[in-house]
Design a protein around this motif. Structure first.
Motif, PDB file in Angstrom:
ATOM      1  N   LYS A   2     -32.934  85.412  -3.378  1.00 49.99           N
ATOM      2  CA  LYS A   2     -32.605  85.938  -4.687  1.00 49.99           C
ATOM      3  C   LYS A   2     -33.631  85.189  -5.533  1.00 49.99           C
ATOM      4  N   THR A   3     -33.696  85.544  -6.744  1.00 51.41           N
ATOM      5  CA  THR A   3     -34.363  84.953  -7.670  1.00 51.41           C
ATOM      6  C   THR A   3     -33.759  85.030  -9.187  1.00 51.41           C
ATOM      7  N   THR A   4     -33.994  84.091  -9.845  1.00 50.97           N
ATOM      8  CA  THR A   4     -33.379  84.153 -11.329  1.00 50.97           C
ATOM      9  C   THR A   4     -34.176  83.433 -12.058  1.00 50.97           C
ATOM     10  N   ASP A   5     -34.212  83.484 -13.593  1.00 49.02           N
ATOM     11  CA  ASP A   5     -34.593  82.827 -14.563  1.00 49.02           C
ATOM     12  C   ASP A   5     -34.323  81.257 -14.525  1.00 49.02           C
ATOM     13  N   ILE A   6     -32.859  81.193 -14.741  1.00 54.33           N
ATOM     14  CA  ILE A   6     -32.008  79.968 -14.909  1.00 54.33           C
ATOM     15  C   ILE A   6     -30.916  79.978 -13.860  1.00 54.33           C
ATOM     16  N   ALA A   7     -30.975  78.924 -13.010  1.00 56.82           N
ATOM     17  CA  ALA A   7     -29.675  78.801 -12.103  1.00 56.82           C
ATOM     18  C   ALA A   7     -28.847  77.578 -12.724  1.00 56.82           C
ATOM     19  N   VAL A   8     -27.602  77.767 -12.807  1.00 51.46           N
ATOM     20  CA  VAL A   8     -26.869  76.899 -13.465  1.00 51.46           C
ATOM     21  C   VAL A   8     -25.828  76.348 -12.406  1.00 51.46           C
ATOM     22  N   ILE A   9     -25.824  75.081 -11.958  1.00 51.46           N
ATOM     23  CA  ILE A   9     -24.888  74.543 -10.849  1.00 51.46           C
ATOM     24  C   ILE A   9     -23.507  73.966 -11.435  1.00 51.46           C
ATOM     25  N   GLY A  10     -22.658  74.702 -11.230  1.00 56.43           N
ATOM     26  CA  GLY A  10     -21.458  74.129 -11.839  1.00 56.43           C
ATOM     27  C   GLY A  10     -21.047  75.214 -13.064  1.00 56.43           C
ATOM     28  N   TYR A  89     -34.735  71.931  -3.349  1.00 61.05           N
ATOM     29  CA  TYR A  89     -36.067  71.632  -2.689  1.00 61.05           C
ATOM     30  C   TYR A  89     -37.215  71.831  -3.622  1.00 61.05           C
ATOM     31  N   GLU A  90     -38.403  71.680  -3.010  1.00 63.33           N
ATOM     32  CA  GLU A  90     -39.445  71.868  -3.982  1.00 63.33           C
ATOM     33  C   GLU A  90     -39.765  73.408  -4.552  1.00 63.33           C
ATOM     34  N   ASP A  91     -40.289  73.233  -5.712  1.00 62.51           N
ATOM     35  CA  ASP A  91     -40.542  74.722  -6.419  1.00 62.51           C
ATOM     36  C   ASP A  91     -39.022  75.395  -6.911  1.00 62.51           C
ATOM     37  N   ARG A  92     -38.264  74.516  -7.175  1.00 64.47           N
ATOM     38  CA  ARG A  92     -36.848  74.527  -7.787  1.00 64.47           C
ATOM     39  C   ARG A  92     -36.141  75.918  -6.648  1.00 64.47           C
ATOM     40  N   LEU A  93     -36.066  75.498  -5.481  1.00 65.25           N
ATOM     41  CA  LEU A  93     -35.541  76.219  -4.375  1.00 65.25           C
ATOM     42  C   LEU A  93     -34.111  75.678  -3.987  1.00 65.25           C
ATOM     43  N   LYS A 106     -34.197  81.154  -5.652  1.00 64.00           N
ATOM     44  CA  LYS A 106     -35.345  80.547  -6.400  1.00 64.00           C
ATOM     45  C   LYS A 106     -35.219  80.871  -7.964  1.00 64.00           C
ATOM     46  N   ALA A 107     -35.216  79.614  -8.652  1.00 62.41           N
ATOM     47  CA  ALA A 107     -35.075  79.556 -10.085  1.00 62.41           C
ATOM     48  C   ALA A 107     -36.331  79.128 -10.778  1.00 62.41           C
ATOM     49  N   GLU A 108     -36.648  79.700 -11.907  1.00 58.66           N
ATOM     50  CA  GLU A 108     -37.508  79.190 -12.849  1.00 58.66           C
ATOM     51  C   GLU A 108     -37.369  77.710 -13.228  1.00 58.66           C
ATOM     52  N   LYS A 109     -35.971  77.816 -13.643  1.00 58.41           N
ATOM     53  CA  LYS A 109     -35.266  76.623 -14.475  1.00 58.41           C
ATOM     54  C   LYS A 109     -33.785  76.487 -13.833  1.00 58.41           C
ATOM     55  N   ILE A 110     -33.554  74.925 -13.454  1.00 56.03           N
ATOM     56  CA  ILE A 110     -32.366  74.504 -12.735  1.00 56.03           C
ATOM     57  C   ILE A 110     -31.751  73.754 -13.911  1.00 56.03           C
ATOM     58  N   VAL A 111     -30.518  74.057 -14.065  1.00 52.74           N
ATOM     59  CA  VAL A 111     -29.457  73.138 -14.693  1.00 52.74           C
ATOM     60  C   VAL A 111     -28.280  72.739 -14.026  1.00 52.74           C
ATOM     61  N   MET A 112     -28.168  71.450 -13.897  1.00 56.14           N
ATOM     62  CA  MET A 112     -27.249  70.743 -13.074  1.00 56.14           C
ATOM     63  C   MET A 112     -26.013  70.258 -13.847  1.00 56.14           C
ATOM     64  N   ALA A 113     -24.831  71.052 -13.699  1.00 56.69           N
ATOM     65  CA  ALA A 113     -23.777  70.887 -14.614  1.00 56.69           C
ATOM     66  C   ALA A 113     -22.766  70.523 -13.750  1.00 56.69           C
ATOM     67  N   THR A 283     -34.762  66.505 -17.032  1.00 55.64           N
ATOM     68  CA  THR A 283     -34.761  65.241 -16.262  1.00 55.64           C
ATOM     69  C   THR A 283     -36.458  64.743 -16.269  1.00 55.64           C
ATOM     70  N   THR A 284     -36.463  63.886 -15.258  1.00 60.26           N
ATOM     71  CA  THR A 284     -37.982  63.357 -15.042  1.00 60.26           C
ATOM     72  C   THR A 284     -38.595  64.304 -14.353  1.00 60.26           C
ATOM     73  N   LEU A 285     -37.975  65.393 -13.588  1.00 64.47           N
ATOM     74  CA  LEU A 285     -38.701  66.601 -12.871  1.00 64.47           C
ATOM     75  C   LEU A 285     -38.612  67.823 -13.681  1.00 64.47           C
ATOM     76  N   LYS A 286     -39.909  68.164 -13.872  1.00 64.63           N
ATOM     77  CA  LYS A 286     -39.884  69.457 -14.891  1.00 64.63           C
ATOM     78  C   LYS A 286     -39.407  70.668 -14.378  1.00 64.63           C
ATOM     79  N   GLY A 287     -38.754  71.067 -15.385  1.00 60.26           N
ATOM     80  CA  GLY A 287     -37.891  72.404 -15.053  1.00 60.26           C
ATOM     81  C   GLY A 287     -36.516  72.072 -14.479  1.00 60.26           C
ATOM     82  N   ILE A 288     -36.004  71.036 -14.246  1.00 59.26           N
ATOM     83  CA  ILE A 288     -34.802  70.468 -13.855  1.00 59.26           C
ATOM     84  C   ILE A 288     -33.851  69.784 -15.146  1.00 59.26           C
TER      85      ILE A 288
END
Length: 364
Positions: A2-10, A89-93, A106-113, A283-288
């Motif tokens: 699956k793919t998405t623009d933004i994956a929000v965890i939580g 993992y790498e490339d925001r997987l 697979k997400a373009e951006k990840i938000v950990m909540a 964060t210090t990781l681009k896109g996360i």
């Protein structure tokens, strides 16, 4: 995959608020949560929120949760429940398990909540049935409608300890005592006054010496502490109780951020080791990005604002907002966040957050 623009965890206050803000801008958002129901801590909170109109003052937490869920549904946010994320993992997987099967997103951006977990407290008898976190007790009474016990000793006088004590009494339990190791009450005076008026004795500079029982909690023995936090002999008190609730703080749930490779800093006022982030919550990781208690333990109102901030920043980085639109929205959110971090209870968090953001600047 699956793919998405933004994956929000939580799918708690921060995650849902983030999803709403990003989806408003037109982004495709997917929310993942390991629980069977979304909403996180909000659905435990039957008390009314404080603050301003923007912070839903006077509205009960579970109603705010319902409003957020309605907005995510209206905006077409995909919410995946019973979805335990176990790797980034790498490339925001993102790797997660649902229905016993492995999946990837697979997400373009990840938000950990991902929120926070309750701290434990060690003492003789702490493993007896009947010793539990205050949050667990709150879930039992407000979500599952089950009383954890009849006679309860609450440990900790922060807002969680004070609020849950009152809610336990509303549910029919007898809170026989509230004890606090520090020399003063840690939560808001308005909450402490409510349980005092209800007849609950509050003992400061006091801790649990021992919990006694054969197969469950039967008796709680407390002892006073001196100015060096040492037990004072001869000051023991005995309470007949069948439950001990521990409200002794929270720790950010940062495992996924560590696994992803985010840089951390240690700030005790925020709960310990927390991921470094900038004013966009990146964060210090681009896109996360991070939002809510994973960035440092605060209140639900602050978590929701940080979620909104991350949502706007993600939408801007994907081109759904231009710089001017995003800046205006972010300035509004920061204004509300700064307002929440004022006064005797908020000033420490304000200073801690500046330290966290400064750490990000130093690494840039």
């Amino acid at each position: 995959m699956k793919t998405t623009d933004i994956a929000v965890i939580g799918a708690g206050p921060a995650g849902l608020s983030c999803a709403v803000e990003a989806a408003k801008a037109g982004a495709k958002v997917t929310v993942l949560d390991e629980n069977l129901k979304p909403g996180g801590q909000l659905f435990k909170q039957i008390h009314k929120f404080f603050g301003s109109r923007e912070h839903r003052a006077g509205t009960r937490g579970f109603r705010i949760g319902r409003q957020l869920l309605e907005e995510t549904e209206r905006l077409g946010v995909e919410v995946l429940l019973d979805a335990a994320v176990y790797g980034i993992y790498e490339d925001r997987l993102i790797a997660f398990i649902t229905n016993g099967k492995d999946h990837t997103l697979k997400a373009e951006k990840i938000v950990m909540a991902t929120g926070a977990s309750e701290n434990a407290l060690a003492f003789p008898g702490c493993t007896l049935p009947g010793v539990m976190g205050a949050g667990a007790a709150q879930t039992m009474i407000n979500v599952n409608r089950v009383l954890p016990g009849q006679k309860i000793v609450m440990v900790g006088s922060g807002n969680v300890g004070l609020i849950v004590s009152y809610q336990l009494m509303q549910a029919g339990a007898d809170v026989v005592a509230l004890i606090e190791a520090a020399p003063k009450i840690g939560g808001y005076g308005v909450h402490a006054s409510k349980i005092r008026r209800a007849g609950v004795p509050i003992y400061i500079s006091t801790t649990i010496k021992e919990v006694v029982g054969e197969e469950k909690v039967e008796e709680v023995i407390t002892v006073e502490l001196d100015e060096k936090w040492q037990q004072v002999k001869g000051t023991e008190k005995q309470f007949n109780a069948d439950t001990v609730c521990l409200a002794v703080g929270l720790s950010p749930l940062t495992e996924l951020a560590w696994m992803a490779g985010c840089e951390f800093t240690f700030i005790p006022a925020l709960g310990g080791h927390v991921p470094i982030h900038d004013r966009n919550m990146e964060t210090t990781l681009k896109g996360i990005y991070v939002a809510g208690d994973i960035t440092g333990v605060e209140e639900a109102s602050s978590a929701m604002e940080e979620g909104r901030l991350a949502g706007v920043a993600c939408a801007e980085s994907l081109g759904y907002y231009d710089e001017k639109q995003a800046l205006e929205l972010k300035n509004q959110i920061w204004g509300r966040l700064d307002a929440l971090r004022t006064g005797p209870f908020g000033e420490g968090r304000f200073t801690a957050k500046l330290k966290q953001i400064d750490a990000r600047r130093q690494l840039a």
